[in-house]
Design a protein around this motif. Structure first.
Motif, mmCIF file in Angstrom:
data_model
loop_
_atom_site.group_PDB
_atom_site.id
_atom_site.type_symbol
_atom_site.label_atom_id
_atom_site.label_comp_id
_atom_site.label_asym_id
_atom_site.label_seq_id
_atom_site.Cartn_x
_atom_site.Cartn_y
_atom_site.Cartn_z
ATOM 1 N N MET A 125 2.146 -13.578 8.693
ATOM 2 C CA MET A 125 0.971 -13.987 7.929
ATOM 3 C C MET A 125 -0.247 -13.336 8.568
ATOM 4 O O MET A 125 -0.375 -13.306 9.791
ATOM 5 N N TYR A 182 -4.675 -13.183 0.681
ATOM 6 C CA TYR A 182 -4.865 -13.801 1.991
ATOM 7 C C TYR A 182 -4.923 -15.319 1.857
ATOM 8 O O TYR A 182 -5.667 -15.859 1.028
ATOM 9 N N PRO A 226 -1.765 -16.739 12.334
ATOM 10 C CA PRO A 226 -1.974 -15.499 11.583
ATOM 11 C C PRO A 226 -2.481 -14.373 12.466
ATOM 12 O O PRO A 226 -3.313 -14.582 13.354
ATOM 13 N N VAL A 285 0.286 -10.447 3.787
ATOM 14 C CA VAL A 285 1.465 -10.445 4.653
ATOM 15 C C VAL A 285 1.647 -9.059 5.261
ATOM 16 O O VAL A 285 1.426 -8.043 4.594
#
Length: 334
Positions: free
Chosen positions: A106, A132, A282, A305
């Motif tokens: 992520m 996102y 992330p 991603v």
């Protein structure tokens, strides 16, 4: 057993932004296999160290694993090239060689201060529409509560972090941001004691950046946070990045990986590190401009991603050597 017979070093000025410098290292073994490494915005003496010392440290030297080589001249670029060569010779992705298991990551996108709140929300909207699910807002005294409130009102379910870049001295000013359900407050202060005080007072994870294992040890000792910003290109080697990762995991800290601007090589190494089990937050590996990338496929984000390359060994990308030579301002071979 790897045995380097030839090395090349390239110094590039990249065609974007403030035109950062990047140094690439290419190693070739006796079987013709190559490994690549990169350091972005190198220290002033990096080029001289690579030119004067790297050949003596690597050419004709037998080694079984990159960890055996210790600290190499030129730091992370040479180390990355050794890891890439080693993994390619064994036919394994660098992510697996480092102990990584993720197939995708992520991503977050960092958003700086805008002219006004409408511009900020519009920019966030573009990234949310692009896929996102997490953003990181840059904040500083005078630009924090209002932009955060505007974004949170527009996107109640969006995962948001803030990055203070060490700009604050008042714990209370950042404590007020906790009301907006943040995933983390990054790099709030210059002093560890203030980090520890803030972590006691907020639900969000206080996230620190360190440049060595010793710095992480000190931060853990004083409970200065619950999360780590891991930048592999800041550390001296990928082995040290792995040690820092393992130590943070043992302490119960979460990890976010970031860094590696440049041509795509350093970012590819960051992706490999971010595939390790503890890197659950992330990651920040936003795609550099295509005018600067020298790798195929490009390193970047699709739909929020980042794919971890697993079909090719090593860094998982093919280097456009002709493009490297065109971009090179200087080069050295041995």
């Amino acid at each position: 057993m790897p045995r380097v017979r030839e090395l090349e070093v390239f110094r590039l000025v990249l065609p974007y932004g403030r035109r950062p410098e990047s140094i690439l290292v290419r190693l070739t073994d006796h079987g013709g296999m190559t490994g690549w490494g990169e350091v972005v915005d190198p220290a002033p003496k990096t080029w001289a160290a690579l030119e004067e010392l790297l050949a003596g440290a690597l050419i004709g030297v037998d080694w079984e694993h990159p960890d055996e080589l210790g600290v190499l001249p030129g730091g992370s670029a040479a180390d990355m090239a050794c890891w890439d060569l080693w993994a390619r010779m064994r036919g394994v992705p660098l992510s697996h060689a480092l102990g990584g298991s993720r197939t995708s990551l992520m991503a977050t996108v960092r958003i700086g201060a805008e002219r006004n709140l409408e511009s900020l929300v519009a920019r966030v909207n573009r990234h949310v529409c692009a896929g996102y699910a997490h953003i990181t807002l840059d904040v500083h005294p005078g630009w924090d509560i209002e932009p955060l409130r505007a974004v949170r009102q527009a996107y109640p379910a969006l995962s948001i972090a803030v990055d203070a870049r060490g700009a604050y001295t008042d714990v209370g000013a950042l404590e007020a941001l906790d009301a907006y359900t943040l995933s983390s407050i990054e790099r709030p202060f210059a002093d560890l004691a203030e980090h520890a005080e803030l972590q006691e007072r907020v639900a969000a994870a206080v996230l620190l950046e360190v440049s060595s294992l010793a710095e992480l040890d000190e931060a853990i000792l004083v409970n200065a946070g619950r999360a780590l910003l891991l930048r592999p290109d800041v550390l001296g080697s990928l082995n040290e990045a792995r040690q820092v990762h393992d130590h943070a995991v043992r302490a119960g800290w979460k990890i976010a990986c970031a860094g590696g601007r440049g041509t795509g090589l350093a970012r590819a190494a960051t992706v490999a590190v971010a595939s390790m089990p503890g890197c659950a937050l992330p990651c920040d590996v936003a795609e550099p401009p295509r005018s600067a990338q020298i790798v195929t496929p490009p390193v970047g984000v699709v739909g929020g991603v980042v794919a971890v390359p697993l079909t090719q060994p090593g860094l998982g990308h093919t280097v456009d050597v002709a493009r490297v030579r065109r971009l090179a301002r200087d080069s050295y071979a041995a």
